[in-house]
Design a protein around this motif. Sequence first.
Motif, short mmCIF file in Angstrom:
data_model
loop_
_atom_site.label_atom_id
_atom_site.label_comp_id
_atom_site.label_asym_id
_atom_site.label_seq_id
_atom_site.Cartn_x
_atom_site.Cartn_y
_atom_site.Cartn_z
N PRO A 231 -38.53 7.94 2.24
CA PRO A 231 -38.73 6.91 1.22
C PRO A 231 -38.17 5.55 1.64
O PRO A 231 -37.30 5.48 2.50
CB PRO A 231 -37.94 7.45 0.03
CG PRO A 231 -36.99 8.44 0.59
CD PRO A 231 -37.54 8.95 1.87
N GLU A 235 -36.24 1.12 -2.56
CA GLU A 235 -36.85 1.60 -3.81
C GLU A 235 -36.12 2.82 -4.38
O GLU A 235 -35.99 2.96 -5.59
CB GLU A 235 -38.31 1.97 -3.50
CG GLU A 235 -39.18 2.03 -4.72
CD GLU A 235 -40.61 2.43 -4.35
OE1 GLU A 235 -41.28 3.00 -5.21
OE2 GLU A 235 -41.02 2.21 -3.20
N PHE A 236 -35.67 3.71 -3.49
CA PHE A 236 -35.06 4.97 -3.94
C PHE A 236 -33.64 5.12 -3.41
O PHE A 236 -33.32 4.61 -2.35
CB PHE A 236 -35.85 6.17 -3.40
CG PHE A 236 -37.24 6.29 -3.92
CD1 PHE A 236 -37.49 6.88 -5.15
CD2 PHE A 236 -38.31 5.82 -3.18
CE1 PHE A 236 -38.78 7.01 -5.64
CE2 PHE A 236 -39.61 5.94 -3.65
CZ PHE A 236 -39.85 6.53 -4.88
N THR A 238 -31.39 7.77 -1.61
CA THR A 238 -31.67 8.97 -0.81
C THR A 238 -30.60 9.15 0.26
O THR A 238 -29.98 8.16 0.69
CB THR A 238 -33.05 8.89 -0.13
OG1 THR A 238 -33.25 10.07 0.65
CG2 THR A 238 -33.20 7.67 0.77
N TRP A 303 -39.53 15.77 -10.39
CA TRP A 303 -38.33 15.07 -10.85
C TRP A 303 -37.75 15.76 -12.07
O TRP A 303 -38.47 16.39 -12.85
CB TRP A 303 -38.68 13.63 -11.25
CG TRP A 303 -38.88 12.71 -10.09
CD1 TRP A 303 -39.93 12.71 -9.23
CD2 TRP A 303 -38.00 11.66 -9.66
NE1 TRP A 303 -39.77 11.73 -8.28
CE2 TRP A 303 -38.59 11.06 -8.52
CE3 TRP A 303 -36.77 11.16 -10.11
CZ2 TRP A 303 -38.00 10.00 -7.84
CZ3 TRP A 303 -36.19 10.10 -9.43
CH2 TRP A 303 -36.79 9.53 -8.30
N ASN A 306 -33.30 11.51 -13.55
CA ASN A 306 -33.19 10.45 -12.54
C ASN A 306 -33.23 10.95 -11.10
O ASN A 306 -33.01 10.18 -10.16
CB ASN A 306 -31.86 9.70 -12.74
CG ASN A 306 -31.78 9.05 -14.11
OD1 ASN A 306 -32.73 8.40 -14.54
ND2 ASN A 306 -30.67 9.26 -14.80
N TYR A 310 -38.69 14.05 -2.84
CA TYR A 310 -39.63 12.99 -2.47
C TYR A 310 -41.06 13.51 -2.32
O TYR A 310 -41.27 14.61 -1.81
CB TYR A 310 -39.15 12.34 -1.17
CG TYR A 310 -39.94 11.12 -0.79
CD1 TYR A 310 -40.15 10.09 -1.71
CD2 TYR A 310 -40.47 10.98 0.49
CE1 TYR A 310 -40.89 8.96 -1.36
CE2 TYR A 310 -41.19 9.86 0.85
CZ TYR A 310 -41.40 8.86 -0.08
OH TYR A 310 -42.12 7.75 0.27
N VAL A 318 -34.34 12.41 -3.83
CA VAL A 318 -34.35 10.97 -4.15
C VAL A 318 -33.81 10.73 -5.56
O VAL A 318 -33.88 11.61 -6.42
CB VAL A 318 -35.78 10.36 -4.04
CG1 VAL A 318 -36.14 10.04 -2.62
CG2 VAL A 318 -36.85 11.26 -4.66
N THR A 319 -33.28 9.54 -5.77
CA THR A 319 -32.86 9.13 -7.11
C THR A 319 -33.55 7.80 -7.42
O THR A 319 -34.03 7.12 -6.52
CB THR A 319 -31.34 8.90 -7.22
OG1 THR A 319 -31.01 7.66 -6.56
CG2 THR A 319 -30.54 10.01 -6.58
N ASN A 320 -33.56 7.46 -8.72
CA ASN A 320 -34.14 6.16 -9.09
C ASN A 320 -33.07 5.08 -9.13
O ASN A 320 -33.28 4.00 -9.66
CB ASN A 320 -34.84 6.26 -10.45
CG ASN A 320 -33.87 6.70 -11.53
OD1 ASN A 320 -32.67 6.86 -11.27
ND2 ASN A 320 -34.36 6.90 -12.74
#
Length: 354
Positions: A231, A235-236, A238, A303, A306, A310, A318-320
């Motif tokens: 990712p 944006e993410f 990770t 998901w 949060n 990926y 991944v997280t937001n």
Amino acid sequence: MKHLSNISLKDHNTLKINASCSNFYVIENKNDLSEMIKINLGGSRHVLGAGANVLFKSDFKGTILQIVMNEISVLKESTKHVEVEADAGVVWNDLVEWSVNNNLGGIENMTSIPGLVGAAAVGNIAAYGQNISDVCVGLTAYEFETGRFKNFSSQECGFSYRESIFKNELNDKYLILSVIVRFNKNPEINSEYWSKKHGSVGDVLKDNGKPPYTLRNVVDAIIKIRRSKFPDMNEFGTAGSFFKNPLVSKGELESIRKLVPNVQYYPVEALHYVDNLLSVDSDFVKIAAGDILDNGMGYKGKWSGNVGLYKNHALVLVTNGEATGEEVDEFAKKVSEDFYKFCSVNLEREVVTI
Ligand SMILES: Cc1cc2nc3c(=O)[nH]c(=O)nc-3n(C[C@H](O)[C@H](O)[C@H](O)COP(=O)(O)OP(=O)(O)OC[C@H]3O[C@@H](n4cnc5c(N)ncnc54)[C@H](O)[C@@H]3O)c2cc1C
């Protein structure tokens, strides 16, 4: 020495966890190192690189040390090799770029791995057929308990798959100060790595141009593959592959193949997948856990709040950017539990949980 109190670690870990830390010391030069030696570092202590392989489960009520000394110096040179000492605070990719610009082979396939040189040795980083343990001649570290400096040979570092002695018996006992890497002056292009999804490094090289290939061509090819797999870190949140690929017996592999017929695997000693079990001498293989999470369990791209796995690579959590450490920990636990229920294999974390 730079000292910060009660700071947020959100910008110091790539999962973007907003944990706090009581004391944060930055070691920028040799004077800072002498100063650090005088500080009482008793109690809870953690050495942090760029935070690309750690999960802060909660606030860290202790002292964090970060070394940012970042010199690269040539130690010795022969007709075939150049030995280079890189400070622990050198950004790993800067060392890769330095070597490629000097046409020195050995770490070019490990381009774009986030993090610093010290941690690269701790986690025995590897990618696309290359491994730091193959080129690391040794390292120098500071022992917290005795205040002594010690040189470790490569053998003494106890390297194995994503592991070293510094992640195990000597965890948090040493501060790695510098790492010695032996480069090849007559680089051989290592393009064997392949996977079902991304093809081989050789294929991408061919798509991009004609032989003879340079180290720069290899770097460009691998960056292209990595972009399709990992990712965008802007944006993410990770930490790359959150879990390790498990080691299973050939018998276990056969059972897993009944669940996921095309699961990829590779011999323990190799760093690339194979498509014929007869070509594997040992009784054990590493299996692609991402394949099982994706094709067997349908976990890729899923998901919960949060946190997720990926969409292009199920081993990559991944997280937001809003997830707490606790949430990530719970999600990762659930993934491991479900993995075990699915194929009776333990899914261990590559990421260090603090
Ligand atoms: C998008 C992405 C892709 C990735 N791809 C790969 C990949 O292809 N291959 C791979 O192997 N890894 C990969 N990783 C994982 C990560 O980049 C590596 O593990 C990296 O070496 C972590 O470096 P760091 O400086 O961030 O270490 P940190 O996460 O800060 O620390 C990791 C561990 O090392 C210890 N440590 C750090 N510095 C020192 C020191 N000087 N002395 C003693 N102990 C120390 C820490 O205490 C901790 O236990 C990826 C990560 C991300 C986010």
